[in-house]
Motif scaffolding. Sequence first.
Motif, PDB file in Angstrom:
ATOM      1  N   ARG A 146      -6.488  -0.607   9.301  1.00 16.86           N
ATOM      2  CA  ARG A 146      -7.558  -0.498   8.304  1.00 16.86           C
ATOM      3  C   ARG A 146      -8.693   0.379   8.818  1.00 16.86           C
ATOM      4  NH1 ARG A 146      -6.855  -6.814   7.132  1.00 16.86           N
ATOM      5  NH2 ARG A 146      -5.169  -6.633   5.602  1.00 16.86           N
TER       6      ARG A 146
ATOM      7  N   ASP B 160      -5.573   3.565  -4.752  1.00 13.87           N
ATOM      8  CA  ASP B 160      -5.903   2.220  -4.267  1.00 13.87           C
ATOM      9  C   ASP B 160      -7.108   2.309  -3.350  1.00 13.87           C
ATOM     10  OD1 ASP B 160      -5.913  -0.453  -3.686  1.00 13.87           O
ATOM     11  OD2 ASP B 160      -4.133  -0.424  -2.412  1.00 13.87           O
ATOM     12  N   THR B 161      -8.290   2.326  -3.925  1.00 13.77           N
ATOM     13  CA  THR B 161      -9.515   2.474  -3.140  1.00 13.77           C
ATOM     14  C   THR B 161     -10.671   1.757  -3.818  1.00 13.77           C
ATOM     15  OG1 THR B 161     -11.057   4.090  -2.178  1.00 13.77           O
ATOM     16  CG2 THR B 161     -10.091   4.650  -4.306  1.00 13.77           C
TER      17      THR B 161
ATOM     18  N   HIS C 108      -2.907  -2.368   6.877  1.00 12.50           N
ATOM     19  CA  HIS C 108      -2.463  -3.751   6.693  1.00 12.50           C
ATOM     20  C   HIS C 108      -2.981  -4.712   7.745  1.00 12.50           C
ATOM     21  CE1 HIS C 108       0.413  -1.854   9.454  1.00 12.50           C
ATOM     22  NE2 HIS C 108       0.538  -3.038   9.981  1.00 12.50           N
TER      23      HIS C 108
ATOM     24  N   HIS D 230       0.840  -1.194   0.000  1.00 15.25           N
ATOM     25  CA  HIS D 230       0.000   0.000   0.000  1.00 15.25           C
ATOM     26  C   HIS D 230       0.881   1.251   0.000  1.00 15.25           C
ATOM     27  CE1 HIS D 230      -3.434  -2.534   0.421  1.00 15.25           C
ATOM     28  NE2 HIS D 230      -3.108  -2.959   1.624  1.00 15.25           N
TER      29      HIS D 230
ATOM     30  N   GLU E 256      -4.381   5.091   1.408  1.00 14.30           N
ATOM     31  CA  GLU E 256      -3.781   4.090   2.290  1.00 14.30           C
ATOM     32  C   GLU E 256      -4.901   3.239   2.883  1.00 14.30           C
ATOM     33  OE1 GLU E 256      -1.870   1.539   4.254  1.00 14.30           O
ATOM     34  OE2 GLU E 256      -0.614   3.022   3.234  1.00 14.30           O
ATOM     35  N   LYS E 257      -4.832   1.924   2.642  1.00 16.74           N
ATOM     36  CA  LYS E 257      -5.869   1.013   3.141  1.00 16.74           C
ATOM     37  C   LYS E 257      -5.558   0.458   4.521  1.00 16.74           C
ATOM     38  CE  LYS E 257      -7.955  -0.848  -1.091  1.00 16.74           C
ATOM     39  NZ  LYS E 257      -8.187  -2.086  -1.875  1.00 16.74           N
TER      40      LYS E 257
ATOM     41  N   GLY F  43      -9.110   2.856   3.147  1.00 17.49           N
ATOM     42  CA  GLY F  43      -8.744   3.577   1.935  1.00 17.49           C
ATOM     43  C   GLY F  43      -9.883   4.337   1.277  1.00 17.49           C
TER      44      GLY F  43
END
Length: 319
Positions: free
Chosen positions: A128, A163-164, A123, A70, A120-121, A134
Motif C-alpha cells: 500500500r 479504484d482510488t 494488499h 485490485h 493499484e492500492k 492507489g
Amino acid sequence: MISYLEFEKPISSLEQRITELRSVDANHEVDVAAEIERLEAKSAELLASTYASLTPWQKTQVARHPQRPHFRDYIAHAFTDFMPLGGDRYFGEDEAIIGGFARLAGADGTSRRIMLIGHEKGHDTHSRIKHNFGMGKPEGYRKAIRLMELAGRFGLPVVTLVDTSGAFPGIEAEERGQAEAIARSTEACLALPVPMVAVIVGEGGSGGAVALASAERVLMLEHAVYSVISPEGCASILWRTAEKAADAAQAMKITAQHLKRLGVIDRIVKEPVGGAHRDGAVMARTLGKVLSEELDLLDKMDSAALIRLREERFLQIGG
C-alpha cells in the motif's frame, strides 16, 4: 480468513459456529453434519439478504474492503500476457497507476490485444505504501496519457480499472502540476480514436477517477461507489463532522444503482454474493466476459462515431 465488516457480525457469528462444528465433525466426536448443513443454509440466506439491502454507506465500506480484488488480481485472473510499461518520460514512475499491453479472452475462444490501465492500492502495509494507496500523482496520469496515445497509434482498445479515493493531494504533486495532468488525462480519454471501456471496480473518487473513466462505456461493479468527494469529506464540509458520513453517502447517490438511474454509468457488473472480496477470481472472470461483450459491440464503430458517442454521453448527464 475473511475480514468481516461491522454490519456483517451476524454472518460472522454463524460462519464461526460452522467452522467450530466442522472441527468437531473432523474429529469424529459426534455426527453434526445435519446441523452444519442447516447453519450453512441459514448463513447463505443471511448473506444474500444482507447484501441485497446494503445502504450507500455500507456499500462504501464494501468498496474499501481490504480483501477486495485490485488491479493486479484482475491481471492474474481476467487477462493474459500483461506487459507493463512504466514512466511518463517527464519525471518518473508512479506505482499508483499501472498500465501496459494485455490480452483479453473472447467468448469464441480467441483473444484481443488491449491497452490496460488502472489504479493499484496494494494488499498489505508494504504494498500500500509502495502504490501510495492507489492515489495517483501527475507522473501517473501523464503515463496514462502516453499509454492511451500509444493505444491510439496501434489501434488497440483501452480498458481502465478505476479504484482510488482520489488523486494524491500532497504538495509535491501540486508542484508538478496535478490539476493539469488530470485535465490532460481526461482530454486524452475523450479524444481517443479507439474503443474505451472504464470500470469502477472499487472506489471512484473525484478527478483522480474521472481522469481514467471518461470513456464511451462506463461500468461499475455492483458494490462499487463513484463520487466527486468521499462521504467523510462531504460530511466534514456540510456538517463539520465526519461522523455524518453515512448521511452524506445517502444524499450523494454514490452507488452503482443510483448512478445507473441517473445516466452517469452504463452498466452494473454483478458481484459474487457477499461482495467481490469473497471470491476475487470469480469476480475477475465475470468482469473479463463483460469487457469482451462491450468491446465486441464497440469494435463495429469507427473513430468518428466513438468520439461522438463519448462526447454525447457526457453532455447528456444532468440534461
